[in-house]
Scaffold this active site. Structure first.
Site, PDB file in Angstrom:
ATOM      1  N   HIS A 155       2.323 -11.445  14.390  1.00  0.00           N
ATOM      2  CA  HIS A 155       3.357 -12.102  14.831  1.00  0.00           C
ATOM      3  C   HIS A 155       2.979 -13.566  15.493  1.00  0.00           C
ATOM      4  O   HIS A 155       4.004 -14.266  15.792  1.00  0.00           O
ATOM      5  CB  HIS A 155       3.431 -11.353  16.378  1.00  0.00           C
ATOM      6  N   THR A 173       0.776  -1.294  -0.093  1.00  0.00           N
ATOM      7  CA  THR A 173      -0.253  -0.050   0.016  1.00  0.00           C
ATOM      8  C   THR A 173       0.841   1.307  -0.052  1.00  0.00           C
ATOM      9  O   THR A 173       1.905   1.378   0.851  1.00  0.00           O
ATOM     10  CB  THR A 173      -0.885  -0.064   1.118  1.00  0.00           C
TER      11      THR A 173
END
Length: 407
Positions: free
Chosen positions: A370, A318
């Site tokens: 994560h 992006t």
């Protein structure tokens, strides 16, 4: 013959669409394949073409959610096409004669009396006001003797401070199905992933030099500009091959990894955020990437992008820099596990070979899940992107710029 037009399936897994806008009116004559409506799905806005020519009768209102396969309009295919304006002009209504207003001078104007009920909310109204945190004294009651009704409470809004004499208007508009789906996905990404973001900076000088030297030749030969997206896409593909966990997703209790790179490119379209996908980016040249980015961006901005072109994707890029963003934390595009954020390029003082020099610098950000990507891998991935962008001739072009650019 009357044809029933049903909502076609815009793509796999989509069971419902919303009528965003009718492009014709009830009773209009429509031609076959004429766009008669825009419909929103949770992935894209699409045009609905007329299946046959004839007089149309609408069976759904704008804003209605309709199931795939449901009838939304009828087309009378036996109706003849009207010639010119004959029969099409609306009838002119005769204006009613204005009646004189009778005024009874003998009766004085009635003065509304204040009673014990004035400003007192009904039990239902009180509950609503308490939930909104609004004092009943600030609400004007429309009920008998000034009592605050449930409707008054529903319409009441918290005080925005003392008026200053300026305009204080407000408006409401319904969110499109696409915008609502984007909102749901963004909230889900925040709530359902262990999202962290790591940052780095890139000296864009080498890319600036390559573009300055080859930009015009590249455009003349290939018909597309040599932009930044091809360099970033190629750098991401290289980094994904070095760190395959970043090119993976969680599927239940399993990690699903891919040996291909389908790169999603976030594009701001007229109906909201679109994320078309560059398929098998690992097989594309600089020219191939630039051509595909241009094609998808144009289709997204013109509202022609299809659901299939936005389905899938293993990693997203992006670019908030086109709007002037200096630094941001992009949100993961689920079910993907990571997203790279590009930002604006600003000349900044940096240390190079023991000297302070001015260089075009871009801050880059990698948001990652994560649960599946460790800190070592996320930092290593972003460093690999940085290295490729700062040494493009060596790491992205195999030391042969003209061959890589097909010049």
């Amino acid at each position: 013959m009357v044809l029933e037009m049903k909502v076609p399936s815009p793509g796999e897994s989509i069971t419902e669409v919303e009528i965003a806008e009718w492009l014709v009116q009830d009773g209009d004559y429509v031609e076959k394949d004429q766009a008669i409506a825009e419909v929103d799905s949770d992935k894209a806005t699409l045009e609905l073409p007329a299946e046959e020519s004839g007089i149309i009768t609408l069976k759904a209102e704008e804003g209605d959610a309709v199931a795939v396969g449901e009838v939304v309009c009828l087309i009378d295919t036996s109706a003849a096409k009207p010639e010119g304006d004959s029969g099409a002009a609306p009838a002119v209504k005769q204006e009613a004669k204005e009646e004189p207003v009778k005024v009874e001078a003998s009766k004085p104007a009635e003065v509304k009396k204040e009673t014990y009920a004035s400003g007192t909310p009904s039990p239902a109204a009180k509950k609503i006001l308490d939930e909104k945190g609004i004092e009943s004294a600030t609400v004007s009651g429309s009920g008998r003797d000034g009592r605050i009704t449930k409707e008054d409470a529903v319409k009441a809004v918290p005080s925005m401070g003392s008026p200053t004499g300026g305009s204080r208007g407000e408006s409401r508009s319904k969110l499109s199905m696409l915008r609502r789906k984007v909102a749901e996905r963004l909230v889900a990404a925040k709530n359902e992933t262990a999202m962290l973001t790591t940052f780095n900076e890139v000296d864009m000088s080498p890319i600036f030099e390559l573009r300055k030297q080859y930009k015009e030749t590249f455009k003349e030969k290939h018909g597309v500009s040599l932009g930044f997206m091809s360099f970033f896409t190629k750098a991401v593909v290289r980094a994904l091959e070095l760190y395959p966990a970043v090119n993976s997703m969680i599927d239940g209790k399993e990690m699903l990894s891919y040996d291909f790179c389908d790169i999603s490119i976030a594009v701001s379209g007229p109906k909201g955020l679109m994320v078309p996908v560059i398929r098998n980016a690992e097989n594309l040249t600089f020219r191939g990437v630039e051509a595909e980015v241009k094609r998808l961006a144009i289709r997204a901005r013109e509202g022609e992008i299809t659901v299939d072109e936005m389905t899938g994707g293993t990693f997203t890029i992006t670019n908030g820099g086109v709007f002037g963003s200096m630094l941001s934390t992009p949100i993961i595009n689920p079910p993907q596990s990571a997203i790279l954020g590009m930002h604006n390029i600003v000349e900044r003082p940096i240390a190079k070979d023991g000297q302070v020099v001015i260089a075009p610098i871009m801050y880059v950000a990698l948001s990652y899940d994560h649960r599946i990507i460790d800190g070592k891998e996320s930092v290593g991935f972003l460093v690999a992107v940085k290295e490729a962008l700062e040494s493009p001739e060596e790491l992205l072009m195999d030391g042969n710029v003209k061959k890589a650019l097909e010049l």
